[in-house]
Design an enzyme around this catalytic site. Structure first.
Site, PDB file in Angstrom:
ATOM      1  N   HIS A 113       5.290  -5.806   9.174  1.00 49.69           N
ATOM      2  CA  HIS A 113       6.806  -5.574   8.981  1.00 49.69           C
ATOM      3  C   HIS A 113       7.391  -5.585  10.455  1.00 49.69           C
ATOM      4  O   HIS A 113       7.089  -4.664  11.222  1.00 49.69           O
ATOM      5  CB  HIS A 113       7.077  -4.045   8.478  1.00 49.69           C
ATOM      6  CG  HIS A 113       8.535  -3.808   8.118  1.00 49.69           C
ATOM      7  ND1 HIS A 113       9.723  -4.289   8.881  1.00 49.69           N
ATOM      8  CD2 HIS A 113       9.009  -3.555   6.806  1.00 49.69           C
ATOM      9  CE1 HIS A 113      10.812  -3.754   8.099  1.00 49.69           C
ATOM     10  NE2 HIS A 113      10.466  -3.625   7.092  1.00 49.69           N
ATOM     11  N   SER A 114       8.096  -6.835  10.864  1.00 51.31           N
ATOM     12  CA  SER A 114       8.615  -6.974  12.232  1.00 51.31           C
ATOM     13  C   SER A 114      10.152  -6.212  12.186  1.00 51.31           C
ATOM     14  O   SER A 114      10.392  -5.409  11.172  1.00 51.31           O
ATOM     15  CB  SER A 114       9.049  -8.400  12.316  1.00 51.31           C
ATOM     16  OG  SER A 114       9.754  -9.031  11.467  1.00 51.31           O
TER      17      SER A 114
END
Length: 340
Positions: A113-114
């Site tokens: 998850h950026s």
């Protein structure tokens, strides 16, 4: 503005209108411009709101009430996917490597998850273009933002329950989720995975009897970055789960999504082992090997990595650390890198 204020002044006969606009309205307009330029999150929300409004009109015109199941949404999905795909191709030179690893049937797509998951959205758009439906699990707070419900339902974004996730997979669709969630988006440093003890995705895969597909996107943390990582903000997030740190960026860095080999369904593996630990499969005995070279299946290897290890391996293989925005930008023009 002077021309505009002159028209209003002549219209309502208010001689001090221009002075008022100069002292009050102009700074507000400048502030709004700064917000739009330096808050990509707000720009994204405005774009989604506009799409949701158009989709709401589309539903009313076609008398559709169940936007998540009606086939009439196929054309809008394709249109949105096409726009997102073109944008990713032009702005980030987006590529997907390893599409052959995707199974023909359902699977759970797990990703890092950026800050904004922009790169994952590009992958979903590519799957839509190939007639593959991919539903995505999002935070319940995002799904309940006023005005976005129609957009989320059409695209397949929702805070799905465990039973709903299993049902989606049994229908033959992909399901994408990031175990790190908001914690990983806000407080991960230099691509460090922050899953804690989350094993829900593994339980879903085991119950639905589908493989897990690990993916990682090179330079995904260089598109947008956030500020404000402190003990206080971390404490506030853990208490409320509603905090989202201010972000900046939108840089046209090179993006490549690498799809790893699927982790097959194994009824003898627990959810915790599938999510965190390494497990090993014994080598195939020669007497049980298929006869003839045409029937042989290429070996995956003696060690079957679990999800977290698989994503870390993809990260370590394809991502230079520490991350660099300038290096990620230069990779758009590096011919030697493209050849490799």
């Amino acid at each position: 503005m002077s021309w505009f204020s002159q028209i209003l002044e002549n219209w309502i006969s208010y001689p001090y209108l221009e002075e008022y606009l100069t002292s009050v309205v102009h700074p507000w307009w400048l502030l709004m411009l700064l917000i739009l330029l330096y808050s990509p999150l707000i720009c994204s929300l405005l774009f989604c709101w506009a799409l949701s409004f158009l989709l709401h009109i589309y539903r009313k015109m076609n008398n559709q009430q169940e936007s998540d199941v009606s086939k009439i949404w196929e054309k809008p999905r394709k249109l949105v996917a096409q726009v997102v795909h073109i944008f990713g191709k032009i702005w980030n030179g987006y590529e997907v490597i390893g599409m052959e690893h995707l199974p023909k049937g359902p699977g759970v797509i797990i990703f890092y998850h950026s800050v904004t998951t922009t790169e994952y959205n590009f992958l979903v758009a590519k799957l839509f273009k190939q007639q593959r439906q991919c539903y995505s699990v999002i935070d319940h707070a995002l799904y309940r933002i006023p005005g976005l419900r129609t957009f989320c339902d059409v695209i397949g974004l929702k805070d799905f329950s465990k039973d709903e996730c299993v049902e989606i997979l049994k229908k033959g669709h992909f399901l994408g989720l990031a175990p790190g969630g908001g914690r990983e988006a806000n407080f991960s440093n230099d691509y460090n995975i922050m899953w804690g003890k989350r094993t829900g995705f593994a339980r879903i895969a085991l119950e639905a009897k589908v493989p897990i597909i690990p993916i990682f996107t090179q330079n995904c943390c260089e598109i947008f970055r956030n500020i404000g990582k402190t003990r206080l903000t971390r404490w506030l997030y853990e208490k409320t789960r509603l905090l989202y740190l201010p972000i900046y960026g939108g840089f046209p860095v090179k993006l490549r999504t690498y799809i790893g080999e699927p982790i097959p369904y194994d009824p003898n593996i627990t959810a915790t082992e599938l999510a965190e630990k390494d497990f090993f499969s014994p080598p195939c005995a020669p007497e049980f090997a298929p006869e003839g070279p045409s029937k042989a299946t290429p070996p995956v290897g003696d060690s079957v990595s679990t999800t977290k290890t698989a994503i870390e391996n993809l990260r370590d293989k394809y991502q230079k650390r520490p991350g660099s925005i300038l290096r990620a930008l230069s990779e758009r023009f590096d011919k030697h890198y493209k050849t490799n």
